[in-house]
Design an enzyme around this catalytic site. Sequence first.
Site, PDB file in Angstrom:
ATOM      1  CD  GLU A  64       6.019  13.893   9.799  1.00 21.76           C
ATOM      2  OE1 GLU A  64       6.827  14.788  10.042  1.00 21.76           O
ATOM      3  OE2 GLU A  64       5.136  13.538  10.619  1.00 21.76           O
ATOM      4  CB  ILE A  86      -1.089  14.269  10.961  1.00 15.77           C
ATOM      5  CG1 ILE A  86      -2.542  13.836  10.779  1.00 15.77           C
ATOM      6  CG2 ILE A  86      -0.989  15.524  11.812  1.00 15.77           C
ATOM      7  CD1 ILE A  86      -3.237  13.502  12.102  1.00 15.77           C
ATOM      8  CE  LYS A  94       2.858   1.176  11.616  1.00 19.56           C
ATOM      9  NZ  LYS A  94       1.698   1.578  10.880  1.00 19.56           N
ATOM     10  CE  LYS A 104       0.626   4.325  13.591  1.00 19.40           C
ATOM     11  NZ  LYS A 104      -0.771   4.105  13.169  1.00 19.40           N
ATOM     12  CB  THR A 153      -0.910   0.004   1.250  1.00 18.38           C
ATOM     13  OG1 THR A 153      -1.706  -1.173   1.222  1.00 18.38           O
ATOM     14  CG2 THR A 153      -1.801   1.222   1.282  1.00 18.38           C
TER      15      THR A 153
HETATM   16  N1  HSE Z   1      -2.591   0.301  10.588  1.00 17.86           N
HETATM   17  C1  HSE Z   1      -2.250   1.656  10.780  1.00 17.86           C
HETATM   18  C2  HSE Z   1      -3.516   2.417  11.167  1.00 17.86           C
HETATM   19  C3  HSE Z   1      -1.648   2.202   9.521  1.00 17.86           C
HETATM   20  O1  HSE Z   1      -4.609   1.904  10.962  1.00 17.86           O
HETATM   21  O2  HSE Z   1      -3.409   3.518  11.685  1.00 17.86           O
HETATM   22  C4  HSE Z   1      -1.034   3.563   9.681  1.00 17.86           C
HETATM   23  O3  HSE Z   1       0.053   3.544  10.552  1.00 17.86           O
END
Ligand code: HSE
Length: 438
Positions: free
Chosen positions: A127, A134, A103, A203, A13
């Site tokens: 980023e 964002i 991440k 994250k 993706t």
């Molecule tokens: N699986 C993650 C989400 C993808 O749904 O936020 C983006 O980091």
Amino acid sequence: MKPVKLAILGLGTVGGGTVRLLQQNAAEMTRRTGRPIQITHVGTRRPRPDLPLSGVDQRDDFMALVREPDVDIVIEVIGGTGLARELVMEAIRQGKHVVTANKALLAEYGNEIFEAAEAHDVHVAFEAAVAGGIPIIKVLREGLAGNRIEWLAGIINGTGNFILTEMRDKGRAFEDVLTEAQALGYAEADPTFDVEGIDAAHKLTILASIAFGVPLQFDKVYTEGITRLTRQDVSYAEELGYRIKHLGIARRTERGIELRVHPTLIPESCLIANVNGVKNAVLVQSDAVGPSLYYGAGAGAGPTASAVVADVLDLVRIMNEEGDGQHNVPHLAFQPDALADTPILPADQMYTAYYLRLDAEDQPGVLAEVTGILSRAGINIDAILQKPQQNGGRIPVILLTQPVLEARMNQAIAEIEALPAIHQPVVRIRLEALDSQP
Ligand code: HSE
């Protein structure tokens, strides 16, 4: 000027979105950096004829691509912490800059990766690792650099927020919405990472490090998923004026740093309570600005590619500067030798308000016993909601409390669960007012 050459590792993706965006806005990007940017190499095990990659060297030997002398920047978008870690470390050893959306890799191995990058005078840009489109890394690391950041709270998993929104608004089943999130390219390869809060914890680990200037410490994040949330609790919360969101929260206290991911009641009047679908939002409380809120798409090909490409442009600008390789913004926002050893607090030392739901026998004195326990524990009750009889005579009782130390709440819940008229378990969901008070 000489073109900058990119190797993209992974055509899923994010990789596919990056190829498309680099092609779509190529002329604008050259105007921004003064140099053409070329994808010269792609690592993939499943070539994609749908992408504009004619003339590009496409191989399944990722390591060979990382070692290509021609490549200036390696873009790692394969994910995971196995091969991805080896490739990133090798790219650094080869003196190449790296862009990664990974991440998990940074939360778990970022300390050693950044140390290696600093030793080899290259930069690892990330980023895309947090909150998709964002630019929250740039915000925290550069835009708010004049502030002392006190806390941040974010909806930082798009899949989870998409599921919660669809369940609440359309009454859809959890599994059904998750399948759609997978088809839309939002979910992780292992979607339990999304729904059990692991992705958000990765994250949050990164956000907390750059907000507070502490090393990455993923293993210390308290993590709770959304799989046990019931429609009943969502609707009681709404009756009381709250929405339930899956939040990542990082907060400095006098005793240490709280790092936690869990379903959270937040007042419906908060802007962040109205962030729906795959959108993410991060609310930051800092001393000079006060609260500031950052909102946008948190997952998907376009938004994540936007962050990857922004990092590529930053690196091209660095390469354009004299003394190629030096970057004046530290990876974790603070100088590596100035990272603090502030402790991360264990779960029972967290301080938060609560929503409690009790399944009680309809008898005189039950509520008095419950409130007696809370009162003896010094826990202040903010609201009580008692619903009519259900399930053969039982009544749901919902209590909202003021903030309290988690250890004290654990003790009170154990005492409440021991009451003969209360059926286990007591449901607890943390509650945050998200005002400027710590
Ligand atoms: N699986 C993650 C989400 C993808 O749904 O936020 C983006 O980091």
